[in-house]
Design a protein around this motif. Structure first.
Motif, PDB file in Angstrom:
ATOM      1  N   MET A   1     -10.257 -10.816  -9.186  1.00 10.26           N
ATOM      2  CA  MET A   1     -10.204  -9.585  -8.401  1.00 10.26           C
ATOM      3  C   MET A   1      -9.997  -8.393  -9.332  1.00 10.26           C
ATOM      4  O   MET A   1      -9.247  -8.478 -10.289  1.00 10.26           O
ATOM      5  CB  MET A   1      -9.035  -9.639  -7.404  1.00 10.26           C
ATOM      6  N   ILE A   2     -10.691  -7.298  -9.041  1.00 10.71           N
ATOM      7  CA  ILE A   2     -10.469  -6.063  -9.773  1.00 10.71           C
ATOM      8  C   ILE A   2     -10.111  -4.965  -8.777  1.00 10.71           C
ATOM      9  O   ILE A   2     -10.460  -5.049  -7.601  1.00 10.71           O
ATOM     10  CB  ILE A   2     -11.697  -5.659 -10.602  1.00 10.71           C
ATOM     11  N   GLN A   3      -9.423  -3.960  -9.251  1.00  9.61           N
ATOM     12  CA  GLN A   3      -8.995  -2.881  -8.380  1.00  9.61           C
ATOM     13  C   GLN A   3     -10.208  -2.118  -7.855  1.00  9.61           C
ATOM     14  O   GLN A   3     -11.022  -1.612  -8.618  1.00  9.61           O
ATOM     15  CB  GLN A   3      -8.069  -1.937  -9.146  1.00  9.61           C
ATOM     16  N   GLN A   4     -10.331  -2.054  -6.514  1.00 11.52           N
ATOM     17  CA  GLN A   4     -11.430  -1.369  -5.867  1.00 11.52           C
ATOM     18  C   GLN A   4     -11.004   0.027  -5.418  1.00 11.52           C
ATOM     19  O   GLN A   4      -9.836   0.385  -5.462  1.00 11.52           O
ATOM     20  CB  GLN A   4     -11.938  -2.190  -4.674  1.00 11.52           C
ATOM     21  N   SER A   5     -11.983   0.811  -4.940  1.00 18.63           N
ATOM     22  CA  SER A   5     -11.723   2.190  -4.551  1.00 18.63           C
ATOM     23  C   SER A   5     -12.465   2.511  -3.263  1.00 18.63           C
ATOM     24  O   SER A   5     -13.522   1.943  -2.979  1.00 18.63           O
ATOM     25  CB  SER A   5     -12.172   3.138  -5.669  1.00 18.63           C
ATOM     26  N   VAL A   6     -11.916   3.450  -2.501  1.00 21.58           N
ATOM     27  CA  VAL A   6     -12.617   3.937  -1.318  1.00 21.58           C
ATOM     28  C   VAL A   6     -13.599   5.039  -1.690  1.00 21.58           C
ATOM     29  O   VAL A   6     -14.410   5.454  -0.861  1.00 21.58           O
ATOM     30  CB  VAL A   6     -11.611   4.477  -0.265  1.00 21.58           C
ATOM     31  N   PHE A   7     -13.524   5.544  -2.915  1.00 19.98           N
ATOM     32  CA  PHE A   7     -14.384   6.641  -3.352  1.00 19.98           C
ATOM     33  C   PHE A   7     -15.671   6.110  -3.991  1.00 19.98           C
ATOM     34  O   PHE A   7     -15.666   5.035  -4.616  1.00 19.98           O
ATOM     35  CB  PHE A   7     -13.669   7.533  -4.360  1.00 19.98           C
ATOM     36  N   PRO A   8     -16.772   6.851  -3.884  1.00 15.25           N
ATOM     37  CA  PRO A   8     -17.984   6.481  -4.626  1.00 15.25           C
ATOM     38  C   PRO A   8     -17.709   6.468  -6.126  1.00 15.25           C
ATOM     39  O   PRO A   8     -16.804   7.145  -6.617  1.00 15.25           O
ATOM     40  CB  PRO A   8     -18.978   7.594  -4.255  1.00 15.25           C
ATOM     41  N   GLU A 174      -8.922  -5.708  -3.736  1.00 16.37           N
ATOM     42  CA  GLU A 174     -10.272  -5.506  -3.224  1.00 16.37           C
ATOM     43  C   GLU A 174     -10.283  -4.827  -1.860  1.00 16.37           C
ATOM     44  O   GLU A 174     -11.347  -4.626  -1.276  1.00 16.37           O
ATOM     45  CB  GLU A 174     -11.011  -6.843  -3.162  1.00 16.37           C
ATOM     46  N   GLN A 175      -9.108  -4.501  -1.342  1.00 13.06           N
ATOM     47  CA  GLN A 175      -9.000  -3.843  -0.036  1.00 13.06           C
ATOM     48  C   GLN A 175      -8.099  -2.609  -0.176  1.00 13.06           C
ATOM     49  O   GLN A 175      -6.938  -2.630   0.231  1.00 13.06           O
ATOM     50  CB  GLN A 175      -8.425  -4.810   0.994  1.00 13.06           C
ATOM     51  N   PRO A 176      -8.601  -1.536  -0.762  1.00 19.10           N
ATOM     52  CA  PRO A 176      -7.755  -0.389  -1.112  1.00 19.10           C
ATOM     53  C   PRO A 176      -7.067   0.266   0.081  1.00 19.10           C
ATOM     54  O   PRO A 176      -5.954   0.777  -0.060  1.00 19.10           O
ATOM     55  CB  PRO A 176      -8.718   0.570  -1.815  1.00 19.10           C
ATOM     56  N   VAL A 177      -7.721   0.300   1.248  1.00 20.61           N
ATOM     57  CA  VAL A 177      -7.087   0.922   2.417  1.00 20.61           C
ATOM     58  C   VAL A 177      -5.897   0.089   2.874  1.00 20.61           C
ATOM     59  O   VAL A 177      -4.800   0.625   3.122  1.00 20.61           O
ATOM     60  CB  VAL A 177      -8.104   1.097   3.566  1.00 20.61           C
ATOM     61  N   VAL A 178      -6.089  -1.216   2.963  1.00 17.31           N
ATOM     62  CA  VAL A 178      -4.993  -2.107   3.350  1.00 17.31           C
ATOM     63  C   VAL A 178      -3.904  -2.089   2.288  1.00 17.31           C
ATOM     64  O   VAL A 178      -2.709  -2.122   2.586  1.00 17.31           O
ATOM     65  CB  VAL A 178      -5.516  -3.550   3.559  1.00 17.31           C
ATOM     66  N   GLN A 179      -4.315  -2.006   1.045  1.00 19.30           N
ATOM     67  CA  GLN A 179      -3.369  -1.926  -0.077  1.00 19.30           C
ATOM     68  C   GLN A 179      -2.465  -0.715   0.067  1.00 19.30           C
ATOM     69  O   GLN A 179      -1.235  -0.814  -0.064  1.00 19.30           O
ATOM     70  CB  GLN A 179      -4.157  -1.871  -1.382  1.00 19.30           C
ATOM     71  N   ALA A 180      -3.065   0.439   0.357  1.00 21.37           N
ATOM     72  CA  ALA A 180      -2.285   1.675   0.515  1.00 21.37           C
ATOM     73  C   ALA A 180      -1.349   1.561   1.713  1.00 21.37           C
ATOM     74  O   ALA A 180      -0.180   1.951   1.641  1.00 21.37           O
ATOM     75  CB  ALA A 180      -3.216   2.874   0.675  1.00 21.37           C
ATOM     76  N   PHE A 181      -1.863   1.035   2.824  1.00 16.02           N
ATOM     77  CA  PHE A 181      -1.035   0.889   4.020  1.00 16.02           C
ATOM     78  C   PHE A 181       0.155  -0.022   3.746  1.00 16.02           C
ATOM     79  O   PHE A 181       1.290   0.265   4.148  1.00 16.02           O
ATOM     80  CB  PHE A 181      -1.876   0.327   5.167  1.00 16.02           C
ATOM     81  N   ALA A 182      -0.093  -1.131   3.044  1.00 16.98           N
ATOM     82  CA  ALA A 182       0.984  -2.069   2.728  1.00 16.98           C
ATOM     83  C   ALA A 182       2.031  -1.416   1.828  1.00 16.98           C
ATOM     84  O   ALA A 182       3.239  -1.583   2.043  1.00 16.98           O
ATOM     85  CB  ALA A 182       0.410  -3.314   2.055  1.00 16.98           C
ATOM     86  N   GLY A 183       1.578  -0.671   0.832  1.00 22.72           N
ATOM     87  CA  GLY A 183       2.511  -0.024  -0.088  1.00 22.72           C
ATOM     88  C   GLY A 183       3.360   1.024   0.592  1.00 22.72           C
ATOM     89  O   GLY A 183       4.579   1.100   0.381  1.00 22.72           O
ATOM     90  N   ILE A 184       2.721   1.846   1.435  1.00 25.01           N
ATOM     91  CA  ILE A 184       3.459   2.904   2.132  1.00 25.01           C
ATOM     92  C   ILE A 184       4.438   2.302   3.128  1.00 25.01           C
ATOM     93  O   ILE A 184       5.572   2.767   3.269  1.00 25.01           O
ATOM     94  CB  ILE A 184       2.472   3.857   2.830  1.00 25.01           C
ATOM     95  N   THR A 185       4.009   1.241   3.829  1.00 27.62           N
ATOM     96  CA  THR A 185       4.884   0.577   4.798  1.00 27.62           C
ATOM     97  C   THR A 185       6.094  -0.025   4.108  1.00 27.62           C
ATOM     98  O   THR A 185       7.221   0.048   4.609  1.00 27.62           O
ATOM     99  CB  THR A 185       4.120  -0.519   5.551  1.00 27.62           C
ATOM    100  N   LEU A 186       5.869  -0.600   2.938  1.00 30.11           N
ATOM    101  CA  LEU A 186       6.954  -1.289   2.241  1.00 30.11           C
ATOM    102  C   LEU A 186       7.959  -0.314   1.644  1.00 30.11           C
ATOM    103  O   LEU A 186       9.181  -0.500   1.774  1.00 30.11           O
ATOM    104  CB  LEU A 186       6.369  -2.176   1.141  1.00 30.11           C
ATOM    105  N   LEU A 187       7.479   0.748   0.998  1.00 31.12           N
ATOM    106  CA  LEU A 187       8.368   1.680   0.309  1.00 31.12           C
ATOM    107  C   LEU A 187       8.670   2.932   1.118  1.00 31.12           C
ATOM    108  O   LEU A 187       9.565   3.693   0.767  1.00 31.12           O
ATOM    109  CB  LEU A 187       7.783   2.075  -1.046  1.00 31.12           C
TER     110      LEU A 187
END
Length: 240
Positions: A1-8, A174-187
């Motif tokens: 897995m590599i870090q993905q992005s929501v941006f082009p 590979e799921q940057p939106v879910v990644q952000a949601f998880a991070g914000i929810t946790l911290l």
């Protein structure tokens, strides 16, 4: 897995080195705000019932540092040839940083809290566990639980939440939106925790300009050195 992005791809302009510098600057701002808090409590404005002062704003910006360091740790694990040596480096600098960390936070050496290198070390071991025991869920689960308990019992910076965040950012690369949601929810939402994720989505997957052992260990050394300097400045200006 590599870090993905929501941006082009054309908008992904930040290398790993640029993210590392950004996180280092944010960490310096965060710790400087703590050091000079008595001078930064002047009221500026109120928004959504939150009373903003320079201290609050600077600490907010500083909060982007930890999520960025977590992603860089995961990226470092993906590219390292020797996870044992990586773990040993983190452990060595965790030991080196503990005295400056305690002096900065407590003005003494109670060793009741442990610095962020311990959190990063446990996170690295957790990622290593996920990779090594991916076909054997029971040993993997038991090891991860043990590491999470260590993070909590050691009272390492960010605690078990920091340890879990590292694992989530790795697993959800590979799921940057879910990644952000998880991070914000946790911290939590306050400050720059939420603001870290747009920067992470600018990551282009390239290593960047920080290369070689000297550059690598400069960033490692920056943590205990800047804590020591800020502790000395605090004692000089405030006498405690």
């Amino acid at each position: 897995m590599i870090q993905q992005s929501v941006f082009p791809e054309r908008f992904r302009v930040m290398s790993g080195s640029a993210l590392k510098v950004l996180a280092m600057v944010a960490m310096l701002v965060d710790h400087s705000a703590i050091c000079f808090q008595p001078l930064l409590n002047r009221y500026l404005f109120t928004l959504f019932d939150v009373r903003f002062t320079p201290y609050v704003l600077l600490r907010g910006f500083g909060r982007i540092a930890f999520p960025i360091f977590c992603v860089l740790l995961a990226e470092g694990f993906r590219h390292t040839r020797d996870p044992r040596r990586y773990a040993l480096s983190l452990f060595l600098f965790a030991l080196i940083s503990e005295v400056p960390y305690d002096l900065f936070n407590c003005g003494a050496l109670p060793f009741e809290r442990q610095n962020v290198f311990f959190t990063l070390l446990l996170g690295h071991l957790g990622i290593w566990c996920l990779k090594r025991f991916r076909q054997t869920p029971l040993p993997s689960s038991l090891t991860l639980i043990a590491l999470g308990i260590c993070a909590a019992k050691l009272n390492a910076d960010y605690g078990w939440k920091g340890f879990l965040l590292i694992l989530l950012l790795y697993l959800l690369a590979e799921q940057p939106v879910v990644q952000a949601f998880a991070g914000i929810t946790l911290l939590g939402w306050p400050g720059g925790v939420a603001c870290a994720f747009p920067f992470l989505n600018l990551y282009n997957g390239e290593r960047g300009f920080v290369r070689g052992k000297a550059a690598k260990y400069f960033f490692y050394c920056f943590y205990p050195v800047h804590l020591t300097i800020l502790w000395l400045l605090h004692r000089h200006f405030f006498g405690y």
